[in-house]
Enzyme design. Structure first.
Site, PDB file in Angstrom:
ATOM      1  N   SER A  95      41.902 -17.285  14.192  1.00  0.00           N
ATOM      2  CA  SER A  95      42.844 -16.188  14.383  1.00  0.00           C
ATOM      3  C   SER A  95      43.258 -15.989  15.840  1.00  0.00           C
ATOM      4  O   SER A  95      44.179 -15.236  16.124  1.00  0.00           O
ATOM      5  CB  SER A  95      42.265 -14.872  13.844  1.00  0.00           C
ATOM      6  OG  SER A  95      41.300 -14.349  14.719  1.00  0.00           O
TER       7      SER A  95
ATOM      8  N   LYS B  87      39.664  -9.927  18.909  1.00  0.00           N
ATOM      9  CA  LYS B  87      41.095  -9.681  18.722  1.00  0.00           C
ATOM     10  C   LYS B  87      41.702  -9.119  20.000  1.00  0.00           C
ATOM     11  O   LYS B  87      40.993  -8.677  20.902  1.00  0.00           O
ATOM     12  CB  LYS B  87      41.332  -8.682  17.574  1.00  0.00           C
ATOM     13  CG  LYS B  87      40.935  -9.167  16.190  1.00  0.00           C
ATOM     14  CD  LYS B  87      41.858 -10.248  15.681  1.00  0.00           C
ATOM     15  CE  LYS B  87      41.509 -10.659  14.257  1.00  0.00           C
ATOM     16  NZ  LYS B  87      40.223 -11.380  14.191  1.00  0.00           N
TER      17      LYS B  87
END
EC number: 3.4.21.88
Length: 207
Positions: A129, A167
């Site tokens: 990701s 993230k």
């Protein structure tokens, strides 16, 4: 210095070898495995005798903090320019998994890359990701412990479900957006999260 027993010499030699090759001393378990001692208390006993005889100095608050005082051991091998950074259990950079908050090992990093005043740890990344930020599956992120972040920082965050993820952080009007760096994936939207630290570097093994 007082003469060493054969076992004590084996232990001292192993500690020297590990410091030379890795930049930091071995754990009690590693010492036991190397010299054939199954009991950690026996290893601790030998270390205590090495310390009392003036060959090593230990810091009781740190499990691997062993300084070699042997005059025959070159000061250059003490790696004063290296800091041992703990490697914490894996954290995902794809679908979050429950964080494993235990130290698996230590990794030597040059002090010029990490301030001695910072509390730094490393985590192995799983998933893709964050690939567009250059963080790949299997990389180790170097994380500075801090409880806050600015918008756009890459962080290790613990969500309300007690799951950790890597993230990019954005605090918006009524929620927090944990944005992946992969155009095929959707952001994670949460009302709140705990910042474990800011990613300040990446280490990768090229096979």
């Amino acid at each position: 210095m007082t003469k060493l027993s054969k076992r004590q010499q084996q232990i001292l030699d192993f500690i020297k070898k590990e410091v030379k090759t890795k930049g930091y001393p071995p754990s009690v378990r590693e010492i036991g495995e190397a010299v054939g001692l199954a009991s950690s208390s026996t290893v601790h006993g030998h270390l205590a005798r090495l310390e009392s005889k003036g060959y090593i100095r230990r810091d009781p608050t740190k499990p691997r903090a062993i300084e070699i005082l042997d005059a025959d051991f070159s000061a250059s091998n003490q790696t004063d320019d290296v800091i041992s950074v703990p490697i914490i259990g894996k954290v995902t950079a794809g679908q979050p998994i429950t964080a494993i908050e235990n130290i698996e090992d230590y990794f030597p990093l040059p002090k010029r890359l990490v301030s001695s005043e910072d509390h730094v740890f490393m985590l192995e990344v799983m998933g893709d990701s964050m690939i567009e930020a250059g963080i790949l599956d299997g990389d180790y992120v170097i994380v500075r412990q801090q409880q806050s972040a600015d918008n756009g920082d890459i962080v290790v965050a613990m969500t309300e479900d007690n799951e950790a993820t890597v993230k990019r952080f954005f605090k918006e009007k009524d929620h927090i957006r944990l944005q992946p760096e992969n155009s095929n994936l959707e952001p994670i939207i949460v009302r709140d999260c705990t910042i474990l630290g800011k990613v300040i570097g990446v280490y990768r093994v090229i096979h």
